[in-house]
Design an enzyme around this catalytic site. Structure first.
Site, PDB file in Angstrom:
ATOM      1  N   ASN A  68       0.868  -1.175   0.000  1.00  0.00           N
ATOM      2  CA  ASN A  68       0.000   0.000   0.000  1.00  0.00           C
ATOM      3  C   ASN A  68       0.908   1.229   0.000  1.00  0.00           C
ATOM      4  O   ASN A  68       1.473   1.572   1.028  1.00  0.00           O
ATOM      5  CB  ASN A  68      -0.890  -0.028   1.251  1.00  0.00           C
ATOM      6  CG  ASN A  68      -1.689   1.252   1.417  1.00  0.00           C
ATOM      7  OD1 ASN A  68      -1.807   2.042   0.482  1.00  0.00           O
ATOM      8  ND2 ASN A  68      -2.237   1.455   2.613  1.00  0.00           N
TER       9      ASN A  68
ATOM     10  N   LYS B 207       0.161   4.238  -0.326  1.00  0.00           N
ATOM     11  CA  LYS B 207      -0.497   5.423   0.248  1.00  0.00           C
ATOM     12  C   LYS B 207      -0.272   6.639  -0.667  1.00  0.00           C
ATOM     13  O   LYS B 207      -0.150   6.493  -1.883  1.00  0.00           O
ATOM     14  CB  LYS B 207      -0.006   5.682   1.671  1.00  0.00           C
ATOM     15  CG  LYS B 207      -0.055   4.432   2.552  1.00  0.00           C
ATOM     16  CD  LYS B 207       0.086   4.734   4.000  1.00  0.00           C
ATOM     17  CE  LYS B 207       0.252   3.439   4.772  1.00  0.00           C
ATOM     18  NZ  LYS B 207       0.049   3.597   6.187  1.00  0.00           N
TER      19      LYS B 207
ATOM     20  N   HIS C  61      -9.496   1.070   4.686  1.00  0.00           N
ATOM     21  CA  HIS C  61      -8.233   1.257   5.409  1.00  0.00           C
ATOM     22  C   HIS C  61      -8.493   2.207   6.587  1.00  0.00           C
ATOM     23  O   HIS C  61      -9.295   3.130   6.466  1.00  0.00           O
ATOM     24  CB  HIS C  61      -7.170   1.832   4.469  1.00  0.00           C
ATOM     25  CG  HIS C  61      -5.801   1.814   5.063  1.00  0.00           C
ATOM     26  ND1 HIS C  61      -5.388   2.739   5.989  1.00  0.00           N
ATOM     27  CD2 HIS C  61      -4.758   0.961   4.897  1.00  0.00           C
ATOM     28  CE1 HIS C  61      -4.141   2.463   6.356  1.00  0.00           C
ATOM     29  NE2 HIS C  61      -3.744   1.384   5.711  1.00  0.00           N
TER      30      HIS C  61
ATOM     31  N   GLU D 262      -6.929   4.609   7.651  1.00  0.00           N
ATOM     32  CA  GLU D 262      -6.718   6.034   7.341  1.00  0.00           C
ATOM     33  C   GLU D 262      -7.930   6.612   6.618  1.00  0.00           C
ATOM     34  O   GLU D 262      -8.248   7.792   6.771  1.00  0.00           O
ATOM     35  CB  GLU D 262      -5.416   6.191   6.526  1.00  0.00           C
ATOM     36  CG  GLU D 262      -4.199   5.962   7.420  1.00  0.00           C
ATOM     37  CD  GLU D 262      -2.975   5.404   6.726  1.00  0.00           C
ATOM     38  OE1 GLU D 262      -2.891   5.449   5.490  1.00  0.00           O
ATOM     39  OE2 GLU D 262      -2.080   4.912   7.451  1.00  0.00           O
TER      40      GLU D 262
ATOM     41  N   GLU E 155      -5.520  -5.132  10.472  1.00  0.00           N
ATOM     42  CA  GLU E 155      -4.503  -4.110  10.709  1.00  0.00           C
ATOM     43  C   GLU E 155      -4.818  -3.362  12.004  1.00  0.00           C
ATOM     44  O   GLU E 155      -5.664  -2.445  11.999  1.00  0.00           O
ATOM     45  CB  GLU E 155      -4.490  -3.099   9.556  1.00  0.00           C
ATOM     46  CG  GLU E 155      -4.198  -3.699   8.201  1.00  0.00           C
ATOM     47  CD  GLU E 155      -3.603  -2.656   7.258  1.00  0.00           C
ATOM     48  OE1 GLU E 155      -2.483  -2.872   6.817  1.00  0.00           O
ATOM     49  OE2 GLU E 155      -4.261  -1.632   7.012  1.00  0.00           O
TER      50      GLU E 155
ATOM     51  N   GLY F 258       2.369   2.075  10.761  1.00  0.00           N
ATOM     52  CA  GLY F 258       3.352   3.157  10.655  1.00  0.00           C
ATOM     53  C   GLY F 258       4.061   3.504  11.955  1.00  0.00           C
ATOM     54  O   GLY F 258       4.738   4.527  12.044  1.00  0.00           O
TER      55      GLY F 258
ATOM     56  N   SER G   6       3.227  -2.313  10.364  1.00  0.00           N
ATOM     57  CA  SER G   6       4.678  -2.360  10.630  1.00  0.00           C
ATOM     58  C   SER G   6       5.309  -3.697  10.285  1.00  0.00           C
ATOM     59  O   SER G   6       6.261  -4.121  10.945  1.00  0.00           O
ATOM     60  CB  SER G   6       4.961  -1.976  12.091  1.00  0.00           C
ATOM     61  OG  SER G   6       4.596  -0.624  12.312  1.00  0.00           O
TER      62      SER G   6
HETATM   63  C1  PEP Z   1      -0.820   0.086   5.993  1.00  0.00           C
HETATM   64  O1  PEP Z   1      -0.909   1.276   5.764  1.00  0.00           O
HETATM   65  O2  PEP Z   1      -1.674  -0.681   5.550  1.00  0.00           O
HETATM   66  C2  PEP Z   1       0.317  -0.403   6.765  1.00  0.00           C
HETATM   67  C3  PEP Z   1       0.279  -1.604   7.212  1.00  0.00           C
HETATM   68  O3  PEP Z   1       1.351   0.498   6.972  1.00  0.00           O
HETATM   69  P1  PEP Z   1       2.771   0.170   7.645  1.00  0.00           P
HETATM   70  O4  PEP Z   1       3.273  -1.101   7.035  1.00  0.00           O
HETATM   71  O5  PEP Z   1       3.631   1.345   7.296  1.00  0.00           O
HETATM   72  O6  PEP Z   1       2.539   0.008   9.110  1.00  0.00           O
END
Ligand code: PEP
Length: 254
Positions: A11, A13, A100, A102, A170, A176, A216
């Site tokens: 992803n 973003k 997601h 976000e 998630e 992040g 992460s």
């Molecule tokens: C995500 O945005 O779906 C995600 C898992 O981000 P990160 O790997 O940076 O934690």
């Protein structure tokens, strides 16, 4: 032995101009091509809307699939700034991420909105990657299972199947931040999602459903996370922006 082929999904973003996105896509495509049949997972990259067509061209003919990061629930009309699922398919997407955290936070997307987007994605022939996960406050309050189960049922369309849907667990607090749940915490939530999925998709459907972990994931922890029974791949943010990191994660699939 795992019966579900893992999916490693990047992803991106809101990152990258055309040159960055094309270089990243070409880098991943070249690694995948070199690996050939030894590749132990399906690969997906989800660039920002502006890069999708270029990225689709860059990976064309190879094993790397392309996805959108969001779609609108409607097929067309007066929705300034939004993109319909069919438009994503038209420029080469096979997948689209919906719900997601976000999007849920920045745009107030509810489970009902996410559900409608997944319906639209499936109607356009796209596989919906439905994201669910608890906040840190919800985990601290001991509400993780209740919250994630609620999001799962609320966001999953009635027409969902293991062929048109992927779930991404998630934890919001892990995205992040460099923090991840313990293996036991991941295992508990993934097992719960599969058990709840059986109520909606039947036992065979639940067994076939891919449930990704996201939050992460990076080269140093991917092997351990991806080895877990009910973890069928990863949704990767930060580490998907570097070819070597994304590739190292892909190579960590059992
Ligand atoms: C995500 O945005 O779906 C995600 C898992 O981000 P990160 O790997 O940076 O934690």
């Amino acid at each position: 032995m795992k019966t579900r082929r893992p999916l490693i999904a990047g992803n991106w973003k809101m990152n990258g101009l055309r040159a960055d996105g094309i270089a990243l896509a070409e880098g991943v495509a070249a690694k995948a091509k070199a690996a050939g049949a030894a590749l132990a997972c399906d690969l997906l990259v989800c660039p920002p809307f502006t890069l999708i067509a270029d990225v689709a061209r860059a990976v064309a003919g190879g094993p790397v699939a392309v996805g959108g990061q969001d779609c609108h629930a409607k097929t067309s009309g007066a929705h300034t700034g939004d993109v319909a699922a069919a438009m994503l398919g038209d420029v080469g997407c096979r997948y689209v991420i919906v719900g997601h955290s976000e999007r849920r936070t920045d745009h107030g997307e509810t489970d009902a909105v996410v559900n409608a987007k997944a319906v639209a994605a499936n109607a356009a022939g796209l596989i919906a990657i439905i994201c669910i996960g608890e906040t840190e406050a919800e985990r601290d309050a001991g509400r993780t299972i209740e919250v994630v189960a609620g999001q799962f049922h609320g966001s999953l369309p009635d027409g969902a199947t293991a062929a048109n849907t992927v779930i991404a667990y998630e934890p919001v607090w892990a995205i992040g931040t460099g923090r991840t749940p313990t293996n036991a915490e991941v295992a508990e939530v993934h097992a719960m999602i599969r058990a709840e999925a059986a109520k909606r998709l039947g036992a065979d459907g639940a067994r076939a459903l891919k449930v990704l972990y996201g939050g992460s994931m990076k080269p140093s922890n991917a092997k351990e996370l991806l080895a877990m029974d009910d973890v069928d791949g990863g949704l990767i943010g930060g580490a998907s922006l570097k070819v070597d990191d994304f590739w190292a994660i892909a190579q960590s699939c059992p």
